[in-house]
Design a protein around this motif. Structure first.
Motif, short mmCIF file in Angstrom:
data_model
loop_
_atom_site.label_atom_id
_atom_site.label_comp_id
_atom_site.label_asym_id
_atom_site.label_seq_id
_atom_site.Cartn_x
_atom_site.Cartn_y
_atom_site.Cartn_z
N ALA A 271 0.86 -1.18 0.00
CA ALA A 271 0.00 0.00 0.00
C ALA A 271 0.90 1.23 0.00
CB ALA A 271 -0.91 0.00 1.22
N LEU A 272 0.61 2.21 -0.87
CA LEU A 272 1.42 3.42 -0.96
C LEU A 272 0.70 4.56 -0.25
CD1 LEU A 272 2.63 3.25 -4.69
CD2 LEU A 272 3.77 2.38 -2.64
N TYR A 273 1.32 5.13 0.76
CA TYR A 273 0.78 6.28 1.47
C TYR A 273 1.61 7.50 1.08
CZ TYR A 273 -1.89 3.01 4.29
OH TYR A 273 -2.77 2.03 4.71
N GLN A 274 0.96 8.42 0.38
CA GLN A 274 1.69 9.59 -0.13
C GLN A 274 1.55 10.77 0.84
OE1 GLN A 274 1.04 10.55 -4.26
NE2 GLN A 274 1.49 12.70 -3.94
N ILE A 275 2.68 11.38 1.16
CA ILE A 275 2.68 12.56 2.03
C ILE A 275 3.10 13.78 1.21
CG2 ILE A 275 3.19 11.28 4.14
CD1 ILE A 275 6.11 12.15 3.83
N GLN A 276 2.68 14.95 1.63
CA GLN A 276 3.04 16.19 0.96
C GLN A 276 4.38 16.68 1.47
OE1 GLN A 276 1.11 17.47 -1.60
NE2 GLN A 276 0.07 15.51 -1.26
N LEU A 277 5.16 17.26 0.58
CA LEU A 277 6.45 17.82 0.99
C LEU A 277 6.23 19.18 1.65
CD1 LEU A 277 8.47 16.97 -2.24
CD2 LEU A 277 8.69 15.87 -0.02
N VAL A 278 7.03 19.48 2.64
CA VAL A 278 6.96 20.77 3.33
C VAL A 278 7.62 21.84 2.46
CG1 VAL A 278 7.62 22.06 5.41
CG2 VAL A 278 6.99 19.64 5.57
N LYS A 279 6.93 22.93 2.22
CA LYS A 279 7.45 24.00 1.39
C LYS A 279 8.44 24.85 2.18
CE LYS A 279 4.79 22.86 -2.09
NZ LYS A 279 5.36 22.24 -3.30
N ASP A 280 9.48 25.26 1.50
CA ASP A 280 10.47 26.15 2.10
C ASP A 280 10.07 27.58 1.75
OD1 ASP A 280 12.66 27.61 2.88
OD2 ASP A 280 14.15 26.30 1.98
#
Length: 488
Positions: free
Chosen positions: A235-244
């Motif tokens: 199962a692939l759980y996608q997370i959002q990248l933190v913006k700089d």
């Protein structure tokens, strides 16, 4: 999926049908270990045309090493190959820039006579009030491509500013410390990835994989690999990248170690050397870098900010001149046949005599390097006489010659070796092989950085380089103000 270490200007994708019986995990090593193994290929060019033109020659050279007959070229400037979405072709207007580039591409292809280069025009459209827009169509090619190539360059395997990468042991230590801090009861393993998939591709006990929007496609590839090996999908759980929020224009939008490395540029990495034997009140910088790094342009920028610049190449010419201090010892060591008819040393003949011959090279450098060092010290006295407080010795062989012993700080200019090769080829008219041979005779960027106090890079636009040099200069002024010698 992308083989970038051997063919640095190309990403490589091989259709599965071409590799019967081979697992996708071994694809990269297979295609990188082969030369001109495909009869036909499709090259997709996605870089904006203004940036693509100077890269075209090495791109075609790399393609010619993989394809030995028909090379189709699909022009799609601006196409994004990042993220999980399937890239889509779109119309390209037939502007004068596009037409000029097509002509430039065909002219460049003339250097690779074994290649039958064919630029696909299906998506090239003209603006006309009388002609309806062309319908999209699937192009049936006479020689279906066995390999798909692209100029898209990922950072996989070629991290930006690798010379400034934090050592692996330190990264593991910091990660482990972080995980224990946030949850002491957490059980974890930190495992180095020695293949494209690691445990994700082979561990039957895994149930899911956490990916980002950048690594989602890698998760999909890991699942394909698992299915090929009779393992269940994860199962692939996608997370959002933190913006700089504070990233600069040339930096990545996300919080990343690449940005952190870029921000190290211009900063002091280790304490300066104490050099009480140098002229009082003069702070000396040794500026070095591999051929093609842009070292001389950095020197000129520092000169514009007020530094006194000593060009070691110019000192070398003075040393070799008939009246110079190295002239007679060099002629005695290598014979009068290295001279022009007018008695001037023919440096091409001398170079051919010593290049690739360590013994002869040592004889030459044992004569010349001490002479140039003495001339450099005389130039330092001139800098003091002119009232300068910062002196820069511009020298490609600074560390090899041992001249770090007469500077307070070593500043190194770094760029990727592939970019250095491109610049040398363009600047000096050498072949790629000759350019690479030149670099192999010098210290690597990593070796230089390991002995440096400040690192700079000319990898970006000129205004970015200027800001970087100004940052380094301003920080230097603060250090000098705190140095007792500066007030003597």
């Amino acid at each position: 999926m992308f083989g970038l270490s051997r063919y640095p200007y190309l990403g490589v994708v091989v259709p599965k049908a071409v590799l019967p019986g081979r697992r996708s995990g071994s694809l990269r090593g297979w295609c990188l270990g082969s030369m001109a193994v495909f009869q036909s290929g499709l090259l997709v060019l996605t870089t904006p045309l203004a940036s693509l033109a100077p890269r075209l020659a090495p791109i075609l050279t790399s393609a010619a090493r993989l394809v030995n007959h028909t090379l189709y070229v699909h022009l799609q400037p601006g196409m994004s190959l990042e993220g999980p979405a399937q890239p889509q072709s779109s119309p390209v207007q037939a502007t004068f820039e596009v037409l000029d580039f097509i002509a430039h591409l065909y002219a460049g292809a003339n250097f690779h006579r074994h290649l039958d280069v064919r630029i696909l025009l299906t998506n090239i459209q003209t603006k006309s009030a009388f002609l309806p827009p062309l319908p999209s169509s699937v192009q049936n090619l006479a020689h279906p491509p066995e390999v798909v190539l692209t100029d898209f360059q990922t950072l996989d395997g070629s991290k930006l500013l690798p010379e400034l990468l934090q050592p692996y042991a330190e990264r593991v230590e910091h990660l482990s410390e972080f995980l224990v801090d946030i949850k002491p009861s957490l059980t974890f393993d930190v495992i180095p990835l020695l293949d494209p998939y690691g445990p994700a591709g082979s561990d039957p006990s895994l149930e899911f994989l956490v990916v980002s929007e950048e690594t989602y496609r890698g998760g999909m590839a890991a699942n394909r690999f698992r299915l090929e090996n009779d393992l269940e999908e994860l199962a692939l759980y996608q997370i959002q990248l933190v913006k700089d929020e504070s990233h600069e224009q040339h930096e990545e939008e996300k919080v990343s170690s690449s940005n952190a490395r870029q921000r190290l540029l211009g900063k002091l990495l280790r304490p300066p050397n104490k050099r009480p034997e140098l002229p009082s009140g003069l702070y000396v910088i040794g500026l070095t870098g591999i051929s093609g790094s842009g070292k001389s342009s950095i020197a000129q920028r520092l000169k514009g900010l007020g530094a006194f610049v000593i060009d070691s190449d110019h000192l070398g010419h003075r040393a070799y001149a008939p009246s110079g201090p190295a002239y007679q010892p060099v002629v005695e060591a290598f014979g009068t046949d290295i001279l022009h008819k007018d008695g001037i040393i023919n440096r091409k003949i001398l170079g051919s005599r010593v290049f690739g011959n360590k013994k002869q090279m040592k004889i030459l450098t044992d004569i010349v390097w001490p002479v140039i060092a003495k001339l450099a010290r005389e130039e330092m006295d001139l800098a003091v006489a002119e009232g300068k407080d910062v002196c820069v010795i511009d020298a490609a062989m600074l560390l090899e010659a041992g001249w770090q012993n007469m500077v307070h700080e070593v500043w190194t200019v770094v760029i990727p070796e592939t970019e250095a090769v491109r610049r040398i080829v363009e600047r000096d008219g050498l072949s790629e092989a000759a350019a690479q041979s030149r670099l192999q005779s010098q210290m690597s960027g990593q070796q230089l950085v390991d002995q440096s106090h400040v690192v700079l890079s000319t990898l970006w636009e000129p205004h970015v380089t200027q800001l970087q040099v100004e940052k380094a200069w301003n920080l230097l002024q603060k250090r000098i103000a705190k140095t007792p010698q500066a007030h003597d």
